[in-house]
Scaffold this active site. Structure first.
Site, PDB file in Angstrom:
ATOM      1  N   GLY A 261     -10.386  56.208 101.724  1.00 45.51           N
ATOM      2  CA  GLY A 261      -9.816  54.999 102.777  1.00 45.51           C
ATOM      3  C   GLY A 261      -9.776  55.521 104.289  1.00 45.51           C
ATOM      4  CG  ASP A 262      -8.459  57.681 107.643  1.00 47.30           C
ATOM      5  OD1 ASP A 262      -9.469  57.925 108.646  1.00 47.30           O
ATOM      6  OD2 ASP A 262      -7.289  57.545 107.883  1.00 47.30           O
ATOM      7  CG  ASP A 263     -12.243  59.496 109.978  1.00 50.81           C
ATOM      8  OD1 ASP A 263     -12.524  58.483 110.081  1.00 50.81           O
ATOM      9  OD2 ASP A 263     -11.156  59.827 110.826  1.00 50.81           O
TER      10      ASP A 263
END
Length: 481
Positions: A261-263
């Site tokens: 859900g992120d980098d």
């Protein structure tokens, strides 16, 4: 009724028969036990092998998914720590669901998760100790106060291995994500694995699921190998970064698959005035053979917390699918620090919003005490030999007015635009650099040097020290019925 017949020595014959039957039964059961009990040698690759071994079941562990094993893990590691100076130790976790709260590792130690072994993070908040904020951050990221200890934690350690036969660590993060979205957190959510002020670390051959926050966070550490990791989190889960080396030196990340859900990889080194004061950069980092899926974030991000500096980052043979950006540099006025000597090559991207993204106005400060005169230095950014398809926008490069991002080099890059792509594929402000053989044609601030300069973007020929580290073949003898 017992017989009254006696032997010449006065012993009842019935007593003799009973004794013989008991002995026969005992012998039979012993033979069955010896026949049923087996042993198996498990081999694995590691930076160090161990002289002493134990299983979590030796310390009362119960793998039923319901019984808390926090005390069992704590007891096991406490007892095994006595072997740190005597060849080290390894703790074997067999198949099962092992519910536990946060626990700390020790030096010269291997945690091995067998195939089918699942570490389940406890939902009982009492099993998560609270720690002070990281010194290079000055505060928690979710709340100003401290932070919950990571699921697997360690500090001031040397020679630590977390590995297995693709065993699983499940952070059961859904309840933490709900607390975050409802703004109900007093402290920052725990990471799945965090090792700090440590040296000689290996994290390999595991599946990491549903982390409450970042998945793998080595910080203030050196000589780190992260290899053969699968990381899975819902693409809308908050801040579930994959692997975040933070103020670390000599790091090797390779052969991993991340849905997040992120980098997927975020390189960091501290936040604003706290990171500047702490002054510990991340440097000598290689990322290779990585596959990333992250529709709202970057394949590889540099920053935004980069105030201690980031230098000598090498990435190659990277695949990104349905991901917001390929490589992103995130910084802002007040960050200070630097991002320089970045080299990326052989990257393949499918369905992207941006291929290249640099942001000089990221914001998100630790507090109001940052220095507005602390400007970041972004210099020596090299991208080459890349192919992308179904892209909405080739690049968005935004430096800082009066503090341009310099020495950007992009060569031999082919970007296939999506059917509904932006009309202007490149936007550039406050950047300086060159390009060569790039399609579609870059902005005027990156003038085309022609095909004769196609190899002009650097990628170092000399290896980093961590690349020469060879893994040994180690073993564990497990016994079972």
């Amino acid at each position: 009724m017992r017989s009254l017949c006696k032997t010449p020595m006065g012993i009842h014959m019935t007593d003799v028969v009973i004794v013989l039957v008991v002995l026969a039964l005992a012998s039979s059961r012993g033979a069955e036990s010896r026949k049923a009990r087996r042993s198996e040698s498990i081999e694995y690759s590691a930076i160090s092998c161990r002289a002493h071994s134990a299983a979590i079941t030796d310390f009362g562990g119960v793998g039923d998914g319901k019984t808390s094993n926090t005390k069992a893990f704590q007891k096991a590691i406490s007892q095994l720590s006595q072997y740190a100076k005597d060849g080290g130790s390894q703790l074997f976790v067999p198949p099962g669901k092992w519910l536990t709260g946060s626990f700390s590792l020790t030096s010269h130690f291997t945690l091995y998760l067998d195939k089918g072994a699942v570490l389940l993070a406890s939902q009982d908040m009492r099993e998560w100790p609270v720690l002070k904020p990281l010194p290079s951050y000055g505060r928690g990221r979710d709340a100003p106060a401290g932070r919950y200890a990571s699921f697997l934690f360690g500090t001031n350690l040397t020679d630590v291995i977390i590995t297995g036969k693709n065993g699983t660590i499940d952070g059961q993060g859904a309840s933490w994500w709900q607390l975050f979205h409802r703004n109900k957190l007093k402290y920052t959510r725990p990471y799945l694995i965090e090792l700090m002020f440590s040296d000689n670390i290996q994290i390999s051959n595991l599946t990491l699921l549903n982390s409450p926050n970042w998945n793998v966070h080595p910080i203030y550490s050196s000589n780190i190998i992260v290899q053969g990791i699968t990381i899975i989190a819902p693409v809308k889960s908050p801040n579930t970064d994959g692997i975040n080396p933070d103020s670390c030196t000599n790091v090797r990340i390779e052969d991993s698959y991340i849905v997040s859900g992120d980098d997927c990889v975020a390189v960091k080194s501290g936040w604003d005035e706290y990171g500047i004061a702490f002054g510990m950069p991340t440097r000598q980092l290689i990322v290779r053979r990585l596959t990333c899926i992250s529709p709202t974030s970057a394949t590889i991000a540099l920053g935004s917390e980069m105030s201690g500096g980031i230098q000598d980052v090498r990435a190659e043979d990277i695949t990104a699918v349905d991901t917001e950006s390929g490589v992103r540099i995130k910084t802002a006025v007040g960050r200070g620090g630097y991002v320089k000597d970045v080299y990326v090559r052989r990257m393949t991207m499918h369905t992207m919003k941006w291929v290249f993204w640099m942001t000089g106005n990221y914001g998100s400060h630790a507090d109001k005490h940052y220095d507005p005169k602390a400007l970041p230095e972004i210099q020596g950014i090299n991208y080459r030999d890349m192919v992308a398809e179904n892209v909405s926008m080739a690049a968005r490069l935004e430096g800082i007015s009066g503090d341009p991002f310099k020495e950007i080099c992009i060569s031999n890059v082919t970007i296939g635009m999506a059917a509904k792509a932006k009309k202007v594929p490149w936007t550039c402000t406050d950047v300086e650099g060159t390009s060569s053989v790039v399609t579609p044609r870059p902005c005027n601030l990156l003038p085309d040097q022609g095909p004769q300069k196609v190899a002009s973007c650097d990628f170092p020929k000399e290896s980093l020290p961590i690349e020469s580290v060879q893994l040994k073949t180690c073993s564990y003898i497990k016994s079972y019925m």
